[in-house]
Design a protein around this motif. Structure first.
Motif, PDB file in Angstrom:
ATOM      1  N   GLN A 575      -7.838  16.959 -36.373  1.00  0.00           N
ATOM      2  CA  GLN A 575      -9.200  16.639 -36.816  1.00  0.00           C
ATOM      3  C   GLN A 575      -9.191  15.742 -38.048  1.00  0.00           C
ATOM      4  O   GLN A 575     -10.141  14.987 -38.281  1.00  0.00           O
ATOM      5  N   ASP A 576      -8.116  15.813 -38.861  1.00  0.00           N
ATOM      6  CA  ASP A 576      -8.044  15.000 -40.083  1.00  0.00           C
ATOM      7  C   ASP A 576      -7.189  13.755 -39.932  1.00  0.00           C
ATOM      8  O   ASP A 576      -7.424  12.755 -40.619  1.00  0.00           O
ATOM      9  N   SER A 577      -6.190  13.789 -39.056  1.00  0.00           N
ATOM     10  CA  SER A 577      -5.281  12.639 -38.936  1.00  0.00           C
ATOM     11  C   SER A 577      -5.855  11.543 -38.049  1.00  0.00           C
ATOM     12  O   SER A 577      -5.692  10.344 -38.352  1.00  0.00           O
ATOM     13  N   THR A 578      -6.520  11.926 -36.957  1.00  0.00           N
ATOM     14  CA  THR A 578      -7.004  10.891 -36.034  1.00  0.00           C
ATOM     15  C   THR A 578      -8.090   9.994 -36.642  1.00  0.00           C
ATOM     16  O   THR A 578      -8.101   8.794 -36.345  1.00  0.00           O
ATOM     17  N   PRO A 579      -8.995  10.512 -37.500  1.00  0.00           N
ATOM     18  CA  PRO A 579      -9.946   9.583 -38.134  1.00  0.00           C
ATOM     19  C   PRO A 579      -9.263   8.509 -38.971  1.00  0.00           C
ATOM     20  O   PRO A 579      -9.757   7.365 -39.050  1.00  0.00           O
ATOM     21  N   VAL A 580      -8.133   8.845 -39.579  1.00  0.00           N
ATOM     22  CA  VAL A 580      -7.392   7.839 -40.365  1.00  0.00           C
ATOM     23  C   VAL A 580      -6.865   6.745 -39.436  1.00  0.00           C
ATOM     24  O   VAL A 580      -6.960   5.546 -39.734  1.00  0.00           O
ATOM     25  N   LEU A 581      -6.322   7.151 -38.296  1.00  0.00           N
ATOM     26  CA  LEU A 581      -5.776   6.168 -37.353  1.00  0.00           C
ATOM     27  C   LEU A 581      -6.896   5.304 -36.765  1.00  0.00           C
ATOM     28  O   LEU A 581      -6.729   4.087 -36.584  1.00  0.00           O
ATOM     29  N   LEU A 582      -8.036   5.919 -36.481  1.00  0.00           N
ATOM     30  CA  LEU A 582      -9.175   5.142 -35.978  1.00  0.00           C
ATOM     31  C   LEU A 582      -9.686   4.172 -37.050  1.00  0.00           C
ATOM     32  O   LEU A 582     -10.117   3.062 -36.733  1.00  0.00           O
ATOM     33  N   GLU A 583      -9.600   4.595 -38.296  1.00  0.00           N
ATOM     34  CA  GLU A 583     -10.059   3.712 -39.377  1.00  0.00           C
ATOM     35  C   GLU A 583      -9.147   2.494 -39.516  1.00  0.00           C
ATOM     36  O   GLU A 583      -9.589   1.419 -39.929  1.00  0.00           O
ATOM     37  N   VAL A 584      -7.864   2.666 -39.180  1.00  0.00           N
ATOM     38  CA  VAL A 584      -6.956   1.502 -39.178  1.00  0.00           C
ATOM     39  C   VAL A 584      -7.461   0.468 -38.180  1.00  0.00           C
ATOM     40  O   VAL A 584      -7.548  -0.730 -38.484  1.00  0.00           O
ATOM     41  N   LEU A 585      -7.834   0.923 -36.981  1.00  0.00           N
ATOM     42  CA  LEU A 585      -8.355   0.006 -35.968  1.00  0.00           C
ATOM     43  C   LEU A 585      -9.672  -0.626 -36.427  1.00  0.00           C
ATOM     44  O   LEU A 585      -9.872  -1.838 -36.265  1.00  0.00           O
ATOM     45  N   SER A 586     -10.536   0.185 -36.996  1.00  0.00           N
ATOM     46  CA  SER A 586     -11.838  -0.318 -37.435  1.00  0.00           C
ATOM     47  C   SER A 586     -11.678  -1.346 -38.543  1.00  0.00           C
ATOM     48  O   SER A 586     -12.316  -2.410 -38.531  1.00  0.00           O
ATOM     49  N   SER A 587     -10.825  -1.054 -39.522  1.00  0.00           N
ATOM     50  CA  SER A 587     -10.612  -1.982 -40.642  1.00  0.00           C
ATOM     51  C   SER A 587      -9.974  -3.282 -40.169  1.00  0.00           C
ATOM     52  O   SER A 587     -10.301  -4.362 -40.664  1.00  0.00           O
ATOM     53  N   ALA A 588      -9.051  -3.158 -39.212  1.00  0.00           N
ATOM     54  CA  ALA A 588      -8.428  -4.369 -38.671  1.00  0.00           C
ATOM     55  C   ALA A 588      -9.471  -5.226 -37.969  1.00  0.00           C
ATOM     56  O   ALA A 588      -9.453  -6.466 -38.070  1.00  0.00           O
ATOM     57  N   HIS A 589     -10.384  -4.576 -37.263  1.00  0.00           N
ATOM     58  CA  HIS A 589     -11.430  -5.316 -36.554  1.00  0.00           C
ATOM     59  C   HIS A 589     -12.404  -6.007 -37.513  1.00  0.00           C
ATOM     60  O   HIS A 589     -12.723  -7.191 -37.350  1.00  0.00           O
ATOM     61  N   HIS A 625     -12.475  13.610 -26.430  1.00  0.00           N
ATOM     62  CA  HIS A 625     -13.607  13.290 -25.565  1.00  0.00           C
ATOM     63  C   HIS A 625     -14.804  12.789 -26.364  1.00  0.00           C
ATOM     64  O   HIS A 625     -15.445  11.794 -26.002  1.00  0.00           O
ATOM     65  N   ASP A 626     -15.124  13.479 -27.460  1.00  0.00           N
ATOM     66  CA  ASP A 626     -16.341  13.165 -28.213  1.00  0.00           C
ATOM     67  C   ASP A 626     -16.147  12.075 -29.244  1.00  0.00           C
ATOM     68  O   ASP A 626     -17.101  11.373 -29.599  1.00  0.00           O
ATOM     69  N   VAL A 627     -14.934  11.942 -29.763  1.00  0.00           N
ATOM     70  CA  VAL A 627     -14.728  11.037 -30.908  1.00  0.00           C
ATOM     71  C   VAL A 627     -13.806   9.869 -30.567  1.00  0.00           C
ATOM     72  O   VAL A 627     -14.182   8.698 -30.684  1.00  0.00           O
ATOM     73  N   ILE A 628     -12.587  10.182 -30.145  1.00  0.00           N
ATOM     74  CA  ILE A 628     -11.557   9.139 -30.082  1.00  0.00           C
ATOM     75  C   ILE A 628     -11.819   8.148 -28.955  1.00  0.00           C
ATOM     76  O   ILE A 628     -11.819   6.924 -29.181  1.00  0.00           O
ATOM     77  N   ILE A 629     -12.041   8.642 -27.731  1.00  0.00           N
ATOM     78  CA  ILE A 629     -12.265   7.707 -26.612  1.00  0.00           C
ATOM     79  C   ILE A 629     -13.522   6.864 -26.838  1.00  0.00           C
ATOM     80  O   ILE A 629     -13.469   5.626 -26.702  1.00  0.00           O
ATOM     81  N   ILE A 666      -6.003   6.560 -24.004  1.00  0.00           N
ATOM     82  CA  ILE A 666      -7.129   7.036 -23.196  1.00  0.00           C
ATOM     83  C   ILE A 666      -6.621   7.794 -21.968  1.00  0.00           C
ATOM     84  O   ILE A 666      -7.100   8.891 -21.649  1.00  0.00           O
ATOM     85  N   SER A 667      -5.638   7.235 -21.266  1.00  0.00           N
ATOM     86  CA  SER A 667      -5.190   7.868 -20.019  1.00  0.00           C
ATOM     87  C   SER A 667      -4.510   9.208 -20.287  1.00  0.00           C
ATOM     88  O   SER A 667      -4.723  10.180 -19.542  1.00  0.00           O
ATOM     89  N   THR A 668      -3.717   9.295 -21.354  1.00  0.00           N
ATOM     90  CA  THR A 668      -3.047  10.566 -21.667  1.00  0.00           C
ATOM     91  C   THR A 668      -4.065  11.648 -21.998  1.00  0.00           C
ATOM     92  O   THR A 668      -3.975  12.775 -21.501  1.00  0.00           O
ATOM     93  N   SER A 669      -5.041  11.307 -22.823  1.00  0.00           N
ATOM     94  CA  SER A 669      -6.038  12.310 -23.207  1.00  0.00           C
ATOM     95  C   SER A 669      -6.944  12.669 -22.025  1.00  0.00           C
ATOM     96  O   SER A 669      -7.271  13.843 -21.822  1.00  0.00           O
ATOM     97  N   CYS A 670      -7.329  11.677 -21.213  1.00  0.00           N
ATOM     98  CA  CYS A 670      -8.186  11.970 -20.051  1.00  0.00           C
ATOM     99  C   CYS A 670      -7.470  12.849 -19.029  1.00  0.00           C
ATOM    100  O   CYS A 670      -8.097  13.697 -18.388  1.00  0.00           O
ATOM    101  N   SER A 671      -6.173  12.652 -18.887  1.00  0.00           N
ATOM    102  CA  SER A 671      -5.425  13.424 -17.884  1.00  0.00           C
ATOM    103  C   SER A 671      -5.358  14.903 -18.244  1.00  0.00           C
ATOM    104  O   SER A 671      -5.076  15.740 -17.386  1.00  0.00           O
ATOM    105  N   ARG A 672      -5.645  15.245 -19.502  1.00  0.00           N
ATOM    106  CA  ARG A 672      -5.512  16.637 -19.951  1.00  0.00           C
ATOM    107  C   ARG A 672      -6.860  17.282 -20.275  1.00  0.00           C
ATOM    108  O   ARG A 672      -6.897  18.396 -20.780  1.00  0.00           O
TER     109      ARG A 672
END
Length: 964
Positions: A575-589, A625-629, A666-672
């Motif tokens: 819950q705390d690590s994935t927002p940091v990784l998503l922020e890397v993508l957002s900041s790069a964009h 499902h709710d946040v990352i994808i 996406i595919s790894t998380s959707c498969s589970r």
């Protein structure tokens, strides 16, 4: 025939003529087949067994031993077929007859034994008859003078009776054991030895009275120890050395009564120069001490220790060393089980004193080679029990810690720390439960000081060892305080940020992952915020001009991204690590922080690793499902809508490398995902790509009427290539999840596959189409879909002027892959088309390459992780059905096209399992030479051209020979 002459076979009338004829033809005419006829007569009720005995009267009383033997043989062969139909009275009469015949001429003994064996299988065996048979057998037959088959017959009799008449046999007391010992003494055939060992093991394990014959039973079996047997080539009996070893070991280790004989024997055999004999002896010692008490071992402890010490100190075989250490652990464990009385000696303490005396001083010599075998021996005792662990660690740990603190050479300190780490691991394995106070509690502070001191050193090897030791220490429940964990995180964070040695950073990341799994709250509070801060700090302006500092900053970010993935094993950390990784993508964009394409790709890889390793909990699934994808789709869509731009201006999120890295997240998380969330993901993804529904996306400032699967003005590849993310969403879901609007979706994907000019876009659309087709239920709907698609594809492929032939071919080959995996019958239609394209001037080389695609596994689609329909051995099936076609095509092809067939065949064979390559290639076409030559580097068409006038097979052999 005294004893049976007056017996009549009941009221049933016998066909005496037939019976006498059968007897005459078997006994005098030597026609063995008549035994089956006689057995059939008994089964059919034409006559009884006792009437057969009467008919045999003259044969059984003949003065000629061979005639008597033939008579008994006929009776025994009938009994072998009909023993289940005998009455108790009949069995009683037959046993008396056979016991009497055991005193007859030796040529009669084999058929007598066969008859007795049949009778031992009767359920109607009268009480006392088992004992009667065995007394006669042991008294009148010298078993080892018999032939192999007769000796086997005796062992089978014993096994049968032990299974059904155990109480009676035990009534014989030690006489039964003595009789068996006499029977097997001198046995030499491995088939019979297996039977004899089975009997001996049953005698021991089922509690038969050994009496005064304990030593005799041991001697008659232990003379085969250690087993030295090599089965002959093509042995039809299939007896292995390992089978004999295991059966004999079951005998020798079955009772503590053998201890006084077995332990000296093991000590003696450990002097052997044969490694297999040493190994067998050590494994037998390990097995036997599990049955013993300390009193069984007492007088042999010094000798056993001397032998074990020698095998570890002087061994030249890892297997022997490992077996020696395992035996020492088992021995110590046995002594640990002893109950101390006020008047009994503490066997464990005495034994450990012996070991410490010989080994402890070597631990003070970290430069000498005996430090490691000494440490291993002491650690083996630690593993045995909590009590042994207390004694040994109390004796050695203070010395190891003092030495570490007093030594200055890094190599010595590393050796000492490695020894300490192994002791920690040994203590962990001996701790009976997590609630027990750790053996190392008294050394907690000193050990932490050693670990943190080593982490502060500049020597990389010492740092790596310290991370391993810290991981081991943390796994001992309650040993590290909260303050210790916080200090450990400080050290690990510092190394992550500054240490550029790849081996050190990998060890630090692994250690952080192990500790975070045990102490997630501390990592959430300290590590994640610090890594985020450092990653989002821009380098100083002057550093941007120095390549070395730029590289250093990039490497630091790499380490941080890897660490974020490694620590994310608990849902609370995710819950705390994935927002940091998503922020890397957002900041790069947005460009708010300059992250390179490589760094964005690494952030995606970290998200994928988290999706793979985190536990399948609803909380984690909901996070994806709710946040990352939704966040990934939103960022990719924002980047796509900005347009392509020049490479220096456009968002990194439109780069193929980044999108390709998003797909497995996406595919790894959707498969589970849980079924409900999986269905919702499918609905959302389809609505987004078909209908432009962006309502579920965060930062929803998108224009209306987005049409991602429709051809854009100017064929905007930045939007069309997003179809790869659709593939990640819908092609990885379980087959039970229904994809909405499936017909419209497939139609749109087909259209994009056949009309789009951007390679990633049309390839991803083809793969998505294929992934959905693979999971569709069989039936007319699927068949008509495939046929419509093939009609369109073939139309484009058959038109040499078509501008989209490559696109059509790409769709065809991916659909072929989808059908091949599930054994769909229409796959043959596609392969026929594929074979025809090998002769195509433009598409021939591509068609040859595509055979590799058909035979390969892919991580993003059409694999078992994505719940695809993948049948076993599909590669072998494809090879067996199509290899001959390739050979025929090769022979018929023009010279310039032959290379395509060779390449296609190589692509198939290269993907087959090696054993299949050897066993399944048809002898009629020896084209392994082709495969060898292709491996050797024959890749251009010129190299594959067969010289004029030379046959293709001759060319293949010559080419392969040249390359070899």
């Amino acid at each position: 025939m005294r004893g049976v002459g007056g017996v009549r076979g009941g009221t049933m009338a016998a066909d005496s003529t037939l019976l006498l004829s059968l007897v005459e033809e078997f006994v005098s005419g030597l026609q063995d087949s008549k035994a089956k006829d006689a057995a059939k007569g008994v089964k059919d009720g034409q006559f009884t067994v006792l009437q057969l005995v009467e008919a045999l009267g003259l044969s059984l009383t003949s003065s000629q031993a061979p005639t008597r033997a033939r008579g008994v043989q006929l009776l025994s062969e009938v009994l072998k077929e009909c023993y289940g139909e005998l009455t108790e009275r009949e069995v009683e009469v037959l046993i008396a007859f056979y016991e009497n015949r055991l005193k007859d001429h030796y040529v009669i003994t084999p058929p007598v034994l066969q008859g007795l064996r049949a009778l031992t299988r009767c359920t109607t065996l009268p009480p006392g008859s088992a004992v009667s048979m065995l007394r006669s057998l042991f008294q009148d037959v010298h078993v080892q003078s018999l032939m192999l088959a007769e000796r086997a017959c005796v062992y089978s009799m014993l096994i049968n009776l032990m299974e059904t008449r155990e109480a009676e046999l035990k009534g014989l007391g030690a006489d039964f054991v003595f009789g068996f010992v006499q029977s097997m003494d001198g046995e030499r055939d491995p088939r019979n030895l297996l039977l004899a060992f089975q009997i001996a093991k049953s005698i021991i394990h089922r509690g038969y009275d050994l009496g005064k014959f304990t030593e005799e039973l041991f001697e008659v079996t232990s003379c085969y120890f250690p087993i030295d047997f090599t089965p002959p080539p093509n042995d039809p009996h299939g007896i292995t050395k390992e089978e004999l070893i295991q059966e004999l070991r079951g005998v020798l280790t079955g009772t503590p009564k053998f201890a006084e004989f077995l332990l000296p024997l093991i000590i003696e055999k450990l002097d052997s120069d044969v490694p297999s004999a040493k190994l067998d002896s050590l494994q037998t010692l390990t097995a036997c001490v599990s049955q013993y008490e300390h009193k069984d071992l007492a007088e042999f402890l010094e000798g056993l220790w001397a032998s074990l010490r020698r095998e570890v100190f002087q061994t030249s075989s890892e297997n022997v060393e490992s077996a020696g250490l395992a035996a020492l652990t088992a021995l110590t464990s046995c002594l640990s089980r002893s109950v101390l009385n006020s008047d009994s000696e503490d066997s464990l303490s005495s034994f450990l004193d012996l070991i410490l005396k010989d080994c402890k001083h070597h631990l003070c010599e970290p430069d000498l080679k005996l430090v490691w075998p000494s440490a291993k021996l002491l650690q083996a005792t630690c593993c045995a029990s909590n009590r042994a662990s207390h004694i040994v660690t109390a004796a050695v740990m203070p010395s190891l810690i003092d030495q570490y603190n007093s030594r200055t050479q890094c190599s010595q300190r590393r050796t000492l720390l490695e020894v300490v780490q192994r002791f920690i691991q040994s203590v962990k394995s001996s701790q009976s439960s997590d609630s027990d106070e750790s053996v190392l509690s008294a050394f907690r502070e000193a050990l932490c000081s050693v670990m943190f001191s080593a982490l502060s050193e500049s020597d990389s090897s010492l740092q790596i060892t310290a991370t391993s030791a810290l991981t081991s220490l943390a796994q001992l429940t309650g040993l590290l305080l909260d303050s210790d964990i916080e200090l450990a995180i400080d050290h690990l964070t510092r190394l992550l940020l500054i240490e550029e040695d790849g081996r050190v950073s990998a060890a630090v990341v692994e250690c952080a992952g192990a500790l975070a799994e045990l102490h997630p709250a501390a990592f959430i509070a300290k590590l994640i915020p610090r890594l985020k801060h450092e990653m989002f700090c821009e380098p100083m302006a002057q550093d941007l001009t120095e390549p070395s500092k730029q590289h250093s900053h990039h490497a630091m970010r790499q380490r941080c991204l890897s660490a974020l993935a490694a620590v994310s094993k608990q849902s609370s950390v995710v819950q705390d690590s994935t927002p940091v990784l998503l922020e890397v993508l957002s900041s790069a964009h947005t460009g708010s922080v300059s992250f390179s394409v490589d760094e964005v790709v690494l952030a995606c890889h970290s998200l994928q690793r988290i999706a793979e390793q985190v536990e399948d909990e609803e909380e984690t699934g909901r996070c994806f499902h709710d946040v990352i994808i939704p966040r990934l789709l939103s960022l990719a869509l924002q980047a796509a809508l900005q347009g392509e731009g020049s490479p220096g201006v456009r968002s990194p999120l439109v780069e193929e490398a980044v999108l390709s890295a998003m797909v497995p997240v996406i595919s790894t998380s959707c498969s589970r995902l849980q079924p409900t969330m999986a269905a919702q993901t499918a609905s959302r993804a389809v609505s987004l790509f078909l209908d432009g529904d962006v309502s579920f996306l965060p930062d929803n400032s998108f224009p209306s009427h987005i049409q991602l699967l429709k051809k854009q003005q100017g064929d905007s590849w930045s939007q069309s290539q997003m179809v790869c993310l659709l593939m990640g969403c819908v092609c990885s879901l379980p087959r039970s999840v229904e994809v909405p609007q499936i017909d419209q979706l497939l139609s749109a994907l087909e259209e994009m596959s056949c009309t789009c000019s951007h390679q990633l876009s049309y390839t991803s659309a083809a793969k998505c189409f294929a992934g959905l087709v693979n999971k569709r239920p069989p039936g007319d709907s699927l068949d008509s879909l495939i046929q419509r698609t093939m009609k369109r594809v073939c139309s484009e492929l058959d038109s040499t002027s078509s501008s989209v032939r490559i696109q059509a071919f790409t769709l065809m080959i991916w659909v072929a892959k989808a059908l091949l995996l599930r054994y769909h019958p229409l796959f043959k239609t596609l392969t026929d088309k594929l074979f025809s394209l090998l002769d195509d001037t433009d598409l021939g080389p591509m068609a040859a390459d595509s055979f590799s695609l058909l035979m390969s596994d892919f991580t993003d689609v059409l694999n078992r992780s994505c719940h695809a329909d993948v049948r076993i051995m599909y590669r072998q099936r494809f090879f067996s059905e199509n290899s001959a076609k390739l050979v025929q095509g090769f022979n018929a092809a023009t010279q310039e096209k032959k290379s395509n067939y060779l390449k296609a065949l190589s692509n198939i064979v290269n993907k087959l399992p090696k054993q299949v390559q050897v066993t399944e290639l048809p002898a009629s076409f020896d084209l392994f030479a082709v495969d060898v030559s292709l491996h050797a580097g024959l890749s251009s068409a010129d190299e594959h051209t067969v010289p004029q006038g030379e046959s293709s097979q001759s060319y293949c052999h010559r080419a392969a020979g040249t390359r070899r």
